[in-house]
Write an enzyme that holds these catalytic residues in place. Structure first.
Site, PDB file in Angstrom:
ATOM      1  N   GLY A  85       7.000  -3.303   1.705  1.00  0.00           N
ATOM      2  CA  GLY A  85       6.575  -4.598   1.197  1.00  0.00           C
ATOM      3  C   GLY A  85       6.514  -5.531   2.384  1.00  0.00           C
ATOM      4  O   GLY A  85       7.352  -5.426   3.289  1.00  0.00           O
ATOM      5  N   ASP A  86       5.565  -6.454   2.450  1.00  0.00           N
ATOM      6  CA  ASP A  86       5.304  -7.157   3.715  1.00  0.00           C
ATOM      7  C   ASP A  86       6.526  -7.858   4.300  1.00  0.00           C
ATOM      8  O   ASP A  86       6.903  -7.624   5.448  1.00  0.00           O
ATOM      9  CB  ASP A  86       4.114  -8.104   3.579  1.00  0.00           C
ATOM     10  CG  ASP A  86       4.340  -9.269   2.628  1.00  0.00           C
ATOM     11  OD1 ASP A  86       5.203  -9.174   1.732  1.00  0.00           O
ATOM     12  OD2 ASP A  86       3.634 -10.295   2.778  1.00  0.00           O
ATOM     13  N   TYR A 146      -2.633  -0.375  -6.186  1.00  0.00           N
ATOM     14  CA  TYR A 146      -1.390  -1.022  -6.608  1.00  0.00           C
ATOM     15  C   TYR A 146      -1.112  -0.852  -8.100  1.00  0.00           C
ATOM     16  O   TYR A 146      -2.030  -0.854  -8.925  1.00  0.00           O
ATOM     17  CB  TYR A 146      -1.461  -2.525  -6.327  1.00  0.00           C
ATOM     18  CG  TYR A 146      -1.455  -2.891  -4.867  1.00  0.00           C
ATOM     19  CD1 TYR A 146      -0.268  -3.022  -4.165  1.00  0.00           C
ATOM     20  CD2 TYR A 146      -2.658  -3.122  -4.189  1.00  0.00           C
ATOM     21  CE1 TYR A 146      -0.260  -3.370  -2.821  1.00  0.00           C
ATOM     22  CE2 TYR A 146      -2.664  -3.469  -2.841  1.00  0.00           C
ATOM     23  CZ  TYR A 146      -1.453  -3.584  -2.169  1.00  0.00           C
ATOM     24  OH  TYR A 146      -1.462  -3.926  -0.844  1.00  0.00           O
ATOM     25  N   ARG A 192       1.581  -3.100  -9.906  1.00  0.00           N
ATOM     26  CA  ARG A 192       2.630  -4.103  -9.709  1.00  0.00           C
ATOM     27  C   ARG A 192       2.521  -5.288 -10.659  1.00  0.00           C
ATOM     28  O   ARG A 192       3.277  -6.263 -10.528  1.00  0.00           O
ATOM     29  CB  ARG A 192       2.577  -4.606  -8.265  1.00  0.00           C
ATOM     30  CG  ARG A 192       1.351  -5.436  -7.975  1.00  0.00           C
ATOM     31  CD  ARG A 192       1.044  -5.646  -6.505  1.00  0.00           C
ATOM     32  NE  ARG A 192       2.077  -6.247  -5.717  1.00  0.00           N
ATOM     33  CZ  ARG A 192       1.923  -6.544  -4.413  1.00  0.00           C
ATOM     34  NH1 ARG A 192       0.767  -6.278  -3.808  1.00  0.00           N
ATOM     35  NH2 ARG A 192       2.900  -7.084  -3.734  1.00  0.00           N
ATOM     36  N   ASN A 241      -1.009 -14.083   4.651  1.00  0.00           N
ATOM     37  CA  ASN A 241      -1.215 -12.732   4.113  1.00  0.00           C
ATOM     38  C   ASN A 241      -1.961 -12.745   2.776  1.00  0.00           C
ATOM     39  O   ASN A 241      -1.409 -12.415   1.736  1.00  0.00           O
ATOM     40  CB  ASN A 241       0.135 -12.036   3.971  1.00  0.00           C
ATOM     41  CG  ASN A 241       0.019 -10.525   4.161  1.00  0.00           C
ATOM     42  OD1 ASN A 241      -1.070  -9.990   4.379  1.00  0.00           O
ATOM     43  ND2 ASN A 241       1.135  -9.840   4.069  1.00  0.00           N
ATOM     44  N   GLY A 294      -5.696  -8.972  15.226  1.00  0.00           N
ATOM     45  CA  GLY A 294      -5.838  -7.526  15.260  1.00  0.00           C
ATOM     46  C   GLY A 294      -5.804  -6.996  16.675  1.00  0.00           C
ATOM     47  O   GLY A 294      -4.977  -7.387  17.500  1.00  0.00           O
ATOM     48  N   ALA A 295      -6.749  -6.114  16.996  1.00  0.00           N
ATOM     49  CA  ALA A 295      -6.771  -5.470  18.307  1.00  0.00           C
ATOM     50  C   ALA A 295      -7.014  -6.459  19.439  1.00  0.00           C
ATOM     51  O   ALA A 295      -6.680  -6.180  20.600  1.00  0.00           O
ATOM     52  CB  ALA A 295      -7.854  -4.393  18.338  1.00  0.00           C
ATOM     53  N   ALA A 299       1.250  -3.583  10.662  1.00  0.00           N
ATOM     54  CA  ALA A 299       1.097  -4.073  12.034  1.00  0.00           C
ATOM     55  C   ALA A 299       1.459  -5.561  12.113  1.00  0.00           C
ATOM     56  O   ALA A 299       2.200  -5.991  13.004  1.00  0.00           O
ATOM     57  CB  ALA A 299      -0.326  -3.847  12.517  1.00  0.00           C
ATOM     58  N   ASP A 357       3.287  -7.252   9.974  1.00  0.00           N
ATOM     59  CA  ASP A 357       4.694  -7.442   9.635  1.00  0.00           C
ATOM     60  C   ASP A 357       5.581  -7.165  10.853  1.00  0.00           C
ATOM     61  O   ASP A 357       6.570  -7.856  11.096  1.00  0.00           O
ATOM     62  CB  ASP A 357       5.097  -6.510   8.487  1.00  0.00           C
ATOM     63  CG  ASP A 357       4.170  -6.625   7.291  1.00  0.00           C
ATOM     64  OD1 ASP A 357       3.607  -7.718   7.080  1.00  0.00           O
ATOM     65  OD2 ASP A 357       4.004  -5.625   6.567  1.00  0.00           O
TER      66      ASP A 357
END
Length: 324
Positions: free
Chosen positions: A34-35, A106, A108, A171, A233-234, A261, A263
């Site tokens: 979970g994040d 998911y 949830r 997020n 990101g990258a 990544a 998190d």
């Protein structure tokens, strides 16, 4: 708590789920993720001296027991967790393509965590009162009811007024929200009571329609977010504050799974902040931890960066702050 003498007490608020990672053929691996929980795990693993607590609602079922055992094994404090008598944790499955990009499914919608600060009867102000840092995410907000979000927002404003530090990663997950408008309204309110922002460029553009990263940082700064980092990101991170050097970040040598990544970056950046480093060093720590995370399968991986050149300095700085 793990160390009553510590001045650093971090509470991560959100939802912990059962993670099913699909492998080649019909096999699958069951784990916990979970994040904000991923961030809690990386914080505690890489800085055992600080106190890390998790705030959520679980059930009374065997999967909830599995989650609690995972927390205890990681030395994450569970005193702020309560158990719903009828609900269970959420579950999600990950499928990963050849480039490491992932697709999620998911289950949830009726998870126990969705009762937090509403049906569970707790006042957020009382829950967070004795911590120094509170970490939340856009997913945290998305699973809460409107009433719970309002209570939490007011509690965080009072928490900051007493000197507490709020850390927020927006997020954005569209499928968790009633509408983009609802998400924008909620996110803005929480951005306006944030001390350290750790958003992702793609999420911010998708939700607010900013033209580029300069527009994202300008908007967040106008809302009072002057510390933290924008994840790209990258391409690596850029500072949300005055330290805005784009140094050219090294790419990951291996990309197996980009799950968590961000998190991992959040944990590394916050460790740098807690240790008193400047934003450039905090971003470096976050980027290195994220590179480690995406080189392995799953959300919480073995991130052994003990041999990195900055690790002894990090330990010494953290201990100095804890002893202050």
């Amino acid at each position: 708590m793990n160390n009553p003498a510590s001045a650093i007490r971090v509470a991560c608020i959100g939802e912990v789920m059962i993670e099913v990672t699909l492998r080649d053929g019909d096999s699958a691996r069951l784990s916990i993720a979970g994040d904000t929980y991923n961030t809690a795990a990386y914080l505690k693993a890489n800085a055992p001296a600080i106190e890390v607590s998790y705030v959520t609602v679980l059930g009374t079922d065997s999967f909830s027991d599995r989650i609690l055992r995972d927390m205890l094994a990681r030395d994450i404090d569970t005193s702020e967790i309560i158990c719903h008598p009828k609900r269970m944790p959420g579950l999600y499955a990950i499928e990963t393509d050849r480039t490491g990009e992932r697709r999620f499914s998911y289950w949830r919608a009726t998870s126990a965590a969705r009762t937090m600060f509403d049906e569970d009867g707790r006042e957020p102000a009382e829950v967070i009162a004795h911590y120094s840092h509170i970490l939340i995410s856009g997913i945290t907000l998305a699973i809460l009811t409107e009433t719970a979000r309002s209570l939490l927002c007011n509690a965080l404003k009072a928490f900051r007024a007493r000197g507490g530090v709020v850390v927020f990663d927006s997020n954005y997950r569209p499928q968790l929200w009633e509408s983009p408008a609802t998400a924008r309204s909620a996110m803005e309110k929480f951005w306006r009571c944030t001390d350290i922002g750790l958003p992702s460029l793609d999420d911010e553009i998708a939700l607010f329609g900013d033209a580029d990263e300069a527009a994202v940082t300008a908007r967040l700064r106008s809302w009072g977010v002057l510390r933290g980092s924008l994840k790209r990101g990258a391409a690596g991170p850029v500072s949300l504050g005055p330290h805005d050097d784009d140094i050219g970040w090294p790419a990951a040598e291996t990309v197996m799974d980009t799950t968590a990544a961000g998190d991992g970056f959040n944990a590394g950046y916050l460790l740098g902040e807690l240790a008193g480093y400047d934003p450039g060093m905090s971003m470096r720590i976050g980027h290195e931890l994220a590179r480690t995370v995406i080189g392995q399968q799953g959300a919480i991986v073995d991130a052994d960066w003990m041999t990195m050149t900055f690790r002894p300095l990090l330990d010494a700085q953290l201990q100095a702050h804890i002893n202050d």
